[in-house]
Design a protein around this motif. Sequence first.
Motif, PDB file in Angstrom:
ATOM      1  N   VAL A  38      58.575  59.207  15.580  1.00 35.56           N
ATOM      2  CA  VAL A  38      57.928  59.301  14.085  1.00 35.56           C
ATOM      3  C   VAL A  38      57.035  58.094  13.942  1.00 35.56           C
ATOM      4  O   VAL A  38      57.706  56.905  14.007  1.00 35.56           O
ATOM      5  N   ARG A  39      56.040  58.104  13.603  1.00 36.18           N
ATOM      6  CA  ARG A  39      55.125  56.915  13.489  1.00 36.18           C
ATOM      7  C   ARG A  39      54.816  56.678  11.867  1.00 36.18           C
ATOM      8  O   ARG A  39      54.301  55.742  11.743  1.00 36.18           O
ATOM      9  N   ALA A  40      54.976  57.678  11.112  1.00 30.31           N
ATOM     10  CA  ALA A  40      54.590  57.536   9.859  1.00 30.31           C
ATOM     11  C   ALA A  40      55.295  58.650   8.948  1.00 30.31           C
ATOM     12  O   ALA A  40      55.696  59.602   9.430  1.00 30.31           O
ATOM     13  N   VAL A  41      55.279  58.411   7.667  1.00 28.66           N
ATOM     14  CA  VAL A  41      55.922  59.223   6.653  1.00 28.66           C
ATOM     15  C   VAL A  41      55.108  59.762   5.686  1.00 28.66           C
ATOM     16  O   VAL A  41      54.252  58.997   4.948  1.00 28.66           O
ATOM     17  N   VAL A  42      55.356  60.967   5.391  1.00 34.19           N
ATOM     18  CA  VAL A  42      54.558  61.800   4.135  1.00 34.19           C
ATOM     19  C   VAL A  42      55.499  62.235   3.065  1.00 34.19           C
ATOM     20  O   VAL A  42      56.827  62.863   3.738  1.00 34.19           O
ATOM     21  N   LEU A  43      55.393  61.661   1.845  1.00 36.21           N
ATOM     22  CA  LEU A  43      56.471  62.181   0.831  1.00 36.21           C
ATOM     23  C   LEU A  43      55.623  63.214  -0.065  1.00 36.21           C
ATOM     24  O   LEU A  43      54.727  62.803  -0.583  1.00 36.21           O
ATOM     25  N   PHE A  45      60.140  50.029   4.353  1.00 39.19           N
ATOM     26  CA  PHE A  45      60.432  50.864   5.768  1.00 39.19           C
ATOM     27  C   PHE A  45      59.160  50.388   6.720  1.00 39.19           C
ATOM     28  O   PHE A  45      58.127  50.340   6.362  1.00 39.19           O
ATOM     29  N   PRO A  46      59.835  50.220   7.983  1.00 39.42           N
ATOM     30  CA  PRO A  46      58.659  49.627   8.899  1.00 39.42           C
ATOM     31  C   PRO A  46      57.520  50.521   9.382  1.00 39.42           C
ATOM     32  O   PRO A  46      56.398  50.031  10.025  1.00 39.42           O
ATOM     33  N   LYS A  47      57.707  51.943   8.917  1.00 43.28           N
ATOM     34  CA  LYS A  47      56.742  52.732   9.253  1.00 43.28           C
ATOM     35  C   LYS A  47      56.003  53.277   7.969  1.00 43.28           C
ATOM     36  O   LYS A  47      56.362  53.333   6.862  1.00 43.28           O
ATOM     37  N   PRO A  48      54.609  53.194   8.226  1.00 42.22           N
ATOM     38  CA  PRO A  48      53.780  53.501   6.805  1.00 42.22           C
ATOM     39  C   PRO A  48      53.990  54.653   6.340  1.00 42.22           C
ATOM     40  O   PRO A  48      54.317  55.951   6.787  1.00 42.22           O
ATOM     41  N   GLY A  89      46.064  59.068  11.155  1.00 43.22           N
ATOM     42  CA  GLY A  89      45.190  58.032  11.447  1.00 43.22           C
ATOM     43  C   GLY A  89      46.242  56.626  11.554  1.00 43.22           C
ATOM     44  O   GLY A  89      45.901  55.908  12.441  1.00 43.22           O
ATOM     45  N   LEU A  90      47.330  56.791  10.629  1.00 43.23           N
ATOM     46  CA  LEU A  90      48.089  55.711  10.600  1.00 43.23           C
ATOM     47  C   LEU A  90      49.055  55.595  11.975  1.00 43.23           C
ATOM     48  O   LEU A  90      49.094  54.670  12.592  1.00 43.23           O
ATOM     49  N   ALA A  91      49.404  56.590  12.070  1.00 48.91           N
ATOM     50  CA  ALA A  91      50.288  57.171  13.343  1.00 48.91           C
ATOM     51  C   ALA A  91      49.768  56.864  14.682  1.00 48.91           C
ATOM     52  O   ALA A  91      50.474  56.626  15.619  1.00 48.91           O
ATOM     53  N   ALA A  92      48.632  56.672  14.669  1.00 50.16           N
ATOM     54  CA  ALA A  92      47.598  56.350  15.899  1.00 50.16           C
ATOM     55  C   ALA A  92      47.766  55.130  16.330  1.00 50.16           C
ATOM     56  O   ALA A  92      47.342  54.528  17.333  1.00 50.16           O
ATOM     57  N   GLY A  93      47.826  54.358  15.229  1.00 51.73           N
ATOM     58  CA  GLY A  93      47.876  52.868  15.610  1.00 51.73           C
ATOM     59  C   GLY A  93      49.105  52.238  16.277  1.00 51.73           C
ATOM     60  O   GLY A  93      50.042  53.070  16.298  1.00 51.73           O
ATOM     61  N   ALA A  94      49.120  50.861  16.419  1.00 47.55           N
ATOM     62  CA  ALA A  94      50.362  50.284  17.207  1.00 47.55           C
ATOM     63  C   ALA A  94      51.384  49.977  16.474  1.00 47.55           C
ATOM     64  O   ALA A  94      51.437  49.516  15.288  1.00 47.55           O
ATOM     65  N   PRO A  95      52.493  50.473  16.769  1.00 43.47           N
ATOM     66  CA  PRO A  95      53.686  50.475  15.683  1.00 43.47           C
ATOM     67  C   PRO A  95      54.261  48.946  15.564  1.00 43.47           C
ATOM     68  O   PRO A  95      54.427  48.743  14.024  1.00 43.47           O
TER      69      PRO A  95
END
Length: 259
Positions: free
Chosen positions: A48-53, A95-98, A197-203
């Motif tokens: 999991v690299r990003a979160v959608v609410l 949270f450390p993930k966007p 797009g965010l998840a494609a970045g470096a964590p």
Amino acid sequence: MSDVLRVELRDQIAVLTLDRPERLNAVGTETVNRLTQALNDIRDNDDVRAVVLAGAGRAFSAGADIGEIESCTAPGQFRAFVGRLTDAYALLEDFPKPSVAAVHGFAFGGGLELALACDLRVAERGTRLGLPEMKLGVLPGAGGTQRLPRLLPPAIAKQMILTGEPIDAERAWQLGLVNELAEPGGALAAAEKLAAGLAAGAPLALAAGKRLIDHGLGMDLTTAIAYERETVTVLFSTEDRAEGLKAFRDRRPGEFRGV
């Protein structure tokens, strides 16, 4: 525990959906407990690299659960209820993930405060966003009076908080409260695209970028720039930084592993 929050993993994105459509996704203790549990579960999940609410049904959220508020018979009980909301929202903010909020219909009160705790917001055209607590003789209590003026010009935030009147998504986008507008029915898809797009970045860089912005805003400029310098120096030693440079030279997307 009933399923008031659905959790779905889609590629590298965790989609968390408020799922009380019959109550317009009112946020109560059960919801914030589930949100806290979900965030803790995915924190160390490298997939999991990003979160959608998002919110199920015809609205993102009508706000804090009025029934639960009315059950509070003493200020201490209300303080504890508000504390549960603010703790969960702070966990999301830190949270450390966007995170990206996909807002539709309306986001009022505690619902808007939840969206404000996300890093970015997408809203469908015609969506209404507001903090109506003043009309009930109280004020927002889950971060609204503090987060909103940090995202809007203070005079606009004061108008929203002190009158209780909402603004529409188009106005929110013009003011920078909403990052992207979506057509009706398209908020979730647009939020997932943004999250991808965010998840494609470096964590490691994503988490560091969040910290720099959020914490740096509370520092004087000289201290904040020093904080930035130390942070990017640490990132320079990561494998992801080496991969990013190699990918740039090879003219291909980077394959970041968070190391």
